[in-house]
Scaffold this motif. Structure first.
Motif: not given
Length: 528
Positions: A216-228
């Motif tokens: 959750w500290l990573s912008p790349l992690g945010w992209a995946q936590q959107v859960r498409p």
């Protein structure tokens, strides 16, 4: 903001080729792999095996992120490609914004423009519009092509939005980096370092049992936590959006605090006289090329270790259908999925190493256009001697990168399988046969530099085309005539196939002819 529109059109004109390649490549990849999902996993049992294999090996989470739903094509694409697309879009953003801001200051063009009726914020604003616009366009095209491939609309837009916002975050990161750094190389280094740290944080958080908060500290992690395609969480998109706005505001706030051509962090002063180690063209080339070479070495070494650690379990991940085996045979290797996977990874390392070779060749063009070359040639240094000092790194550096990646791949796979000696021996042989293909791409770049210097940047297009054909041509069942365009399709795929020397001889001949023609053109054309 005076002159922003004119600078925007100039940036688009200059980047019409390179930026188009980035946009097309990153946009079509998700939709192009939709059909392969049904080939790899045609039954519910094979999809359950995929989910079990992904959950059993933490290395998969480190590389690809968390697998939220692998029972659908959309969920599989979001897992395998979502993080990679966000990472590549971030790199595109860093390189593009730096090229149109700090690199313009390095060349002196920004100061010339500033003397005209051009506002202080115009250059940065035009670069932000180009870079951010490209990121948004990539996201929209991703969503559109996936919808056209009959994937759910909500998931398609979620994946596209996560990719686009990742690009906007790293656009803002680059906007801050170009204010801090004195030179474009340093700004690119800062930006790519932030991308690398974001990947490591995401990987550590996703693969560790008790440290998921790191992702959750990573912008790349945010992209995946959107859960498409797996119960979209739209609220997560607010995190990259807010980060992009805050960092962008910081970049604009820092801009008026420095002079044109100067960074807020001053560089370390050099020695009053050159050291003995800098008193030859080769020593100067080493000084200029060593940073990128070390960076690529670390990247390929880490990649080799990671992919080698998962090779022995690849059969459980990709399934065991006949369609799967046929696809992997076209990608490389025939004696088992593990050998096919290893051969594919070696070929991939050769493709990536060729990008370093292109970068090293274009460094020659950068020295020429920045007018640092003419004073050097005014001494006893000849043209070919100067060119040879850079070509050594372009060709031998490319070979070294492939060798290091293959060596770490073999060691990691050997440690997992229990036979390090055999694994390393097989992989070293597989690496060596891939080097001539990478050299063809590097030699074509040298050809463009020597004969068509104004089109030297098209070398990135040549490399991207070879990668695109080799990576995705077999998956979408492209005709063999199309696959043969890429030099990486011709070497024998080892381990797994029988060694044949004729393709290697032909590839080396093509590389020698291209290099010779390029250097002949370099001897005859004007500098600059």
């Amino acid at each position: 903001m005076n002159g922003t529109g004119t600078l925007l059109r100039l940036a688009l004109r200059r980047d019409r080729l390179v930026l188009a390649i980035w946009i097309v490549l990153l946009s079509i990849v998700p939709a192009a792999t939709v059909g392969s999902y049904d080939q790899f996993y045609p039954t519910a049992a094979s999809r359950a095996g995929l989910a079990a294999g992904a959950a059993a090996n933490p290395s998969f989470a480190l590389l690809y992120g968390p697998a939220f739903d692998l029972t659908t094509a959309g969920g599989f694409i979001a897992w395998r490609m979502g993080g990679l697309l966000a990472l590549l879009t971030g790199l595109m953003a860093v390189f593009t914004l730096t090229r149109h801001t700090r690199a313009e200051e390095d060349s002196g063009r920004a100061e010339l423009l500033a003397s005209a009726v051009v506002g202080r914020y115009a250059l940065l604003t035009s670069a932000v519009l180009v870079t951010g616009g490209a990121s948004v366009l990539i996201g929209l095209l991703q969503a559109g092509t996936m919808i056209a491939a009959k994937l759910p609309v909500a998931g398609s837009f979620a994946l596209g939005a996560s990719t686009a916002l990742s690009g906007l975050v790293f656009t803002a990161v680059a906007a801050v980096a170009v204010q801090l750094a004195e030179y474009s190389r340093t700004a690119n280094g800062i930006g790519t370092a932030v991308v690398g740290v974001a990947f490591l944080l995401r990987g550590a958080g996703d693969s560790a049992t008790n440290a998921h908060w790191l992702s959750w500290l990573s912008p790349l992690g945010w992209a995946q936590q959107v859960r498409p395609f797996a119960g979209e969480r739209w609220w997560v998109l607010a995190l990259p959006l807010a980060t992009a706005l805050v960092l962008g505001a910081v970049g604009y706030a820092l801009l008026p605090r420095r002079d044109v051509g100067v960074g807020l962090v001053p560089p370390r002063l050099g020695r009053p006289e050159a050291a003995d180690s800098l008193r030859s063209p080769f020593a100067l080339s080493w000084r200029l090329q060593r940073g990128p070479l070390f960076g690529w070495l670390v990247g390929l070494a880490v990649g080799g270790a990671l992919f080698g650690s998962i090779a022995s379990g690849i059969s459980g991940l990709v399934g065991g259908t006949e369609q799967t085996r046929q696809i992997f045979e076209r990608l490389g290797g025939t004696n088992g999925l593990v050998d096919a996977f290893l051969a594919t990874m070696v070929s991939l390392f050769a493709m990536l190493a060729s990008l370093y070779g292109v970068q090293a060749i274009l460094r020659m063009r950068a020295e020429e256009t920045s007018m640092r070359l003419e004073p050097l040639l005014a001494t006893r240094v000849g043209r070919l001697r100067w060119a040879a000092s850079h070509l050594v790194f372009a060709f031998l550096g490319t070979a070294l990168l492939v060798l290091v990646g293959g060596l770490l791949l073999g060691v990691a796979n050997g440690l997992r399988s229990g036979d390090v000696g055999r694994s390393v021996g097989d992989l070293i042989t597989g690496v060596l046969v891939q080097v001539p293909a990478a050299w063809v791409v590097v030699a074509v770049s040298a050809l463009l530099f020597g004969l068509l210097p104004r089109a030297a940047g098209a070398a990135w297009g040549v490399a991207a085309l070879a990668l695109l054909i080799s990576l995705f041509g077999p998956v979408v069942n492209a005709p063999q005539a199309v696959l043969d365009v890429s030099p990486f399709q011709h070497p024998p795929k080892l381990p797994g196939q029988v060694f044949t020397g004729l393709p290697l001889i032909l590839l080396l001949a093509v590389a020698v002819l291209a290099l010779g023609a390029g250097m002949a053109g370099w001897r005859r054309r004007d500098v600059g």
